[in-house]
Scaffold this motif. Structure first.
Motif, PDB file in Angstrom:
ATOM      1  N   UNK A  32       0.255  -0.897  -9.016  1.00  0.00           N
ATOM      2  CA  UNK A  32       1.098  -0.255  -7.843  1.00  0.00           C
ATOM      3  C   UNK A  32       0.740  -1.467  -6.858  1.00  0.00           C
ATOM      4  N   UNK A  33       1.781  -1.762  -6.094  1.00  0.00           N
ATOM      5  CA  UNK A  33       1.571  -3.038  -5.063  1.00  0.00           C
ATOM      6  C   UNK A  33       1.143  -2.042  -3.759  1.00  0.00           C
ATOM      7  N   UNK A  34       0.975  -3.028  -2.620  1.00  0.00           N
ATOM      8  CA  UNK A  34       0.853  -2.351  -1.547  1.00  0.00           C
ATOM      9  C   UNK A  34       1.872  -1.722  -0.656  1.00  0.00           C
ATOM     10  N   UNK A  35       3.032  -1.858  -1.157  1.00  0.00           N
ATOM     11  CA  UNK A  35       3.990  -0.955  -0.664  1.00  0.00           C
ATOM     12  C   UNK A  35       4.509   0.270  -1.540  1.00  0.00           C
ATOM     13  N   UNK A  36       3.574   0.519  -2.346  1.00  0.00           N
ATOM     14  CA  UNK A  36       3.450   1.758  -3.309  1.00  0.00           C
ATOM     15  C   UNK A  36       4.390   1.857  -4.216  1.00  0.00           C
ATOM     16  N   UNK A  37       4.963   0.590  -4.673  1.00  0.00           N
ATOM     17  CA  UNK A  37       5.945   0.618  -5.824  1.00  0.00           C
ATOM     18  C   UNK A  37       5.129   0.175  -7.134  1.00  0.00           C
ATOM     19  N   UNK A  38       5.593   1.010  -7.988  1.00  0.00           N
ATOM     20  CA  UNK A  38       4.916   0.623  -9.212  1.00  0.00           C
ATOM     21  C   UNK A  38       5.504  -0.353  -9.980  1.00  0.00           C
ATOM     22  N   UNK A  39       5.144  -1.538 -10.203  1.00  0.00           N
ATOM     23  CA  UNK A  39       5.391  -2.606 -10.814  1.00  0.00           C
ATOM     24  C   UNK A  39       4.889  -2.738 -12.331  1.00  0.00           C
ATOM     25  N   UNK A  40       5.699  -3.364 -13.169  1.00  0.00           N
ATOM     26  CA  UNK A  40       5.221  -3.338 -14.662  1.00  0.00           C
ATOM     27  C   UNK A  40       5.558  -4.609 -15.385  1.00  0.00           C
ATOM     28  N   UNK A  41       4.876  -4.875 -16.442  1.00  0.00           N
ATOM     29  CA  UNK A  41       5.117  -5.894 -17.488  1.00  0.00           C
ATOM     30  C   UNK A  41       4.922  -5.071 -18.711  1.00  0.00           C
ATOM     31  N   UNK A  42       5.856  -5.413 -19.773  1.00  0.00           N
ATOM     32  CA  UNK A  42       5.736  -4.761 -20.944  1.00  0.00           C
ATOM     33  C   UNK A  42       5.480  -5.673 -22.161  1.00  0.00           C
ATOM     34  N   UNK A  43       4.873  -5.212 -23.252  1.00  0.00           N
ATOM     35  CA  UNK A  43       4.516  -6.030 -24.498  1.00  0.00           C
ATOM     36  C   UNK A  43       4.951  -5.248 -25.512  1.00  0.00           C
ATOM     37  N   UNK A  44       5.120  -6.031 -26.669  1.00  0.00           N
ATOM     38  CA  UNK A  44       5.295  -5.247 -27.908  1.00  0.00           C
ATOM     39  C   UNK A  44       4.096  -4.685 -28.425  1.00  0.00           C
ATOM     40  N   UNK A  45       4.174  -3.373 -28.872  1.00  0.00           N
ATOM     41  CA  UNK A  45       2.926  -2.732 -29.224  1.00  0.00           C
ATOM     42  C   UNK A  45       1.887  -3.567 -29.896  1.00  0.00           C
ATOM     43  N   UNK A  46       2.451  -4.440 -31.126  1.00  0.00           N
ATOM     44  CA  UNK A  46       1.700  -5.234 -31.938  1.00  0.00           C
ATOM     45  C   UNK A  46       0.809  -6.347 -31.116  1.00  0.00           C
ATOM     46  N   UNK A  47       0.991  -6.198 -29.799  1.00  0.00           N
ATOM     47  CA  UNK A  47       0.375  -7.476 -29.100  1.00  0.00           C
ATOM     48  C   UNK A  47      -0.653  -6.973 -28.228  1.00  0.00           C
TER      49      UNK A  47
END
Length: 466
Positions: A32-47
């Protein structure tokens, strides 16, 4: 580049195998950034094992993102340079009930050499919990999550241009009315089921005051888990809403001029496993350390508003006589007090706790729990006391009577709250130079962005950001 211990890699491999057996193909890694927004990166589960060992790359510039995705800068943060590694907390890895094929984990952020990133809000919250533990204290915390639900536009996602369009509420029942539960019984059941399957204990789920508004209260936990849970609850509600062709807004102001969404923070204090809210023959049942801790929180509230109410939209919600806690006072079971003491059932040994009523869901929950702990510990170190409690609505008192009682209005704009945070030596020390500077820069940028906007324009621009 820093790496995690071999046991983390082995644990991640076992978890990846479990996810595969459950049909999970992707993992969302969130901060969660300082503005309160949830940011994301996604990965394949096998990684997952690779991510647990080596992390996932991301830029530190996200620490100076604003809620509208503009980028500001501080002395230490901003610009294209630098890189960080995201390491998932495997203990919080959760298969998402409302997003088939997906799992989720919050992350801690480190630099390329494996050193903690000084602006990592989650690690800040953990440091403050550890600081409390070093003082012999433990805390249980929990959030109330309020949101407004409306029908999603057919065939398209919400857009900023829709800000001025009237919301299409899927329920027409009265505030707190059973009618709303009947009309949305399938939806509310699915919210409860999804949270329960994901290991989040639901205590209450009920309609709230504003049209289309609901609230869910979940069990208290240690401070970091409480912040994790808030993020998981909010994104679960969002996902369940989408599956019902609905959309959820957690913004402080959803419709200008109406009651907005709060996100009240509840907390209780313990020493050696015993509640400090259950001390016999003490005023209000509070042990001396609990009095001093809450005194520290109360004194810091003007600065804490810049953490717990971080958007210009937050100050549209903070209106007198709306149970939002806009005056710097406390009271016993007083829902108009900014700091409310809840005595609880007499036979419940853990029933007593306190509630900060001013906060909303635009806040970064990790910053919120960490700064509240820091303020409370400063109260203990300084031997602070609580003034006389306030009964009734301070908004109905005259200006002179409030002055006589020492009751002052909390900041009425984000700029005022940020100025208070900029003067708070205890919070500056707790946050550290890099994180403190990043928070102040984002708050100044948010205030400047909306300096010439009226209430309707602020609401329209922020309604679907949270």
């Amino acid at each position: 580049m820093g790496t995690r211990p071999a046991q983390a890699r082995a644990q991640a491999r076992q978890m990846a195998a479990r996810l595969d057996a459950e049909g999970v193909r992707n993992v969302a890694l969130t901060w969660v950034d300082n503005a309160g927004i949830a940011r994301v990166k996604t990965i394949p589960a096998h990684r997952l094992a690779h991510a647990a060992e080596l992390g996932v790359g991301m830029s530190p510039v996200f620490d100076v993102f604003t809620s509208d995705d503009a980028i500001t800068e501080s002395e230490h943060l901003g610009g294209p340079d630098g890189d960080l590694r995201l390491f998932p907390d495997l203990d919080r890895l959760t298969t998402l009930a409302a997003q088939p094929g997906w799992a989720w984990a919050p992350v801690d952020r480190y630099d390329q050499l494996g050193r903690p990133h000084p602006a990592c809000q989650r690690q800040f919250a953990r440091r403050m919990a550890d600081r409390a533990a070093a003082a012999g204290l433990s805390l249980r915390m929990g959030f109330e999550t309020e949101w407004v639900v409306s029908r999603a536009p057919a065939g398209r996602a919400p857009a900023a241009a829709e800000g001025d369009e009237p919301l299409d509420y899927p329920c027409a029942g009265p505030a707190y009315g059973m009618t709303r539960v009947v009309e949305l019984s399938d939806y509310l059941r699915d919210v409860t089921e999804a949270l329960t399957v994901q290991g989040v204990e639901v205590l209450q789920l009920h309609p709230e005051y504003a049209p289309g508004q609901f609230e869910v209260t979940c069990a208290a936990a240690d401070p970091v888990r409480a912040a994790d849970d808030l993020l998981l609850v909010r994104e679960t509600v969002r996902a369940v809403s989408a599956r019902h062709a609905l959309r959820a807004s957690f913004a402080p102001s959803v419709v200008a001029g109406q009651v907005g969404n709060g996100c009240h923070l509840h907390l209780s204090l313990y020493r050696d496993g015993a509640s400090l809210h259950r001390t016999p023959d003490s005023p209000w049942g509070l042990a001396p350390d609990a009095v001093a801790f809450l005194g520290g929180v109360l004194a810091a509230l003007p600065a804490l508003l810049a953490i717990g109410c971080p958007s210009p939209a937050s100050y549209l919600r903070l209106q007198p006589s709306h149970w939002a806690g806009v005056y710097q006072c406390w009271g016993v079971e007083n829902r108009e007090a900014a700091l409310r003491l809840i005595t609880g059932a007499p036979d419940d040994p853990d029933g007593g706790h306190a509630e900060i009523k001013t906060f909303d869901a635009a806040a970064n929950a990790y910053l919120a729990v960490g700064t509240v702990i820091a303020a409370g510990l400063h109260g203990i170190e300084s031997g602070m006391q609580l003034p006389a409690p306030t009964a009734g609505d301070p908004g109905t008192l005259g200006v002179r009577e409030r002055a006589r009682r020492g009751i002052v209005r909390l900041p009425v704009t984000l700029t005022e709250a940020t100025d208070q945070l900029a003067k708070s030596a205890p919070l500056a020390e707790a946050l550290g130079e890099v994180l403190y500077g990043g928070v102040l820069a984002v708050r100044r940028a948010e205030a400047a962005r909306f300096a010439a906007s009226d209430a309707a324009e602020i609401t329209a621009a922020t309604r679907w950001r949270y």
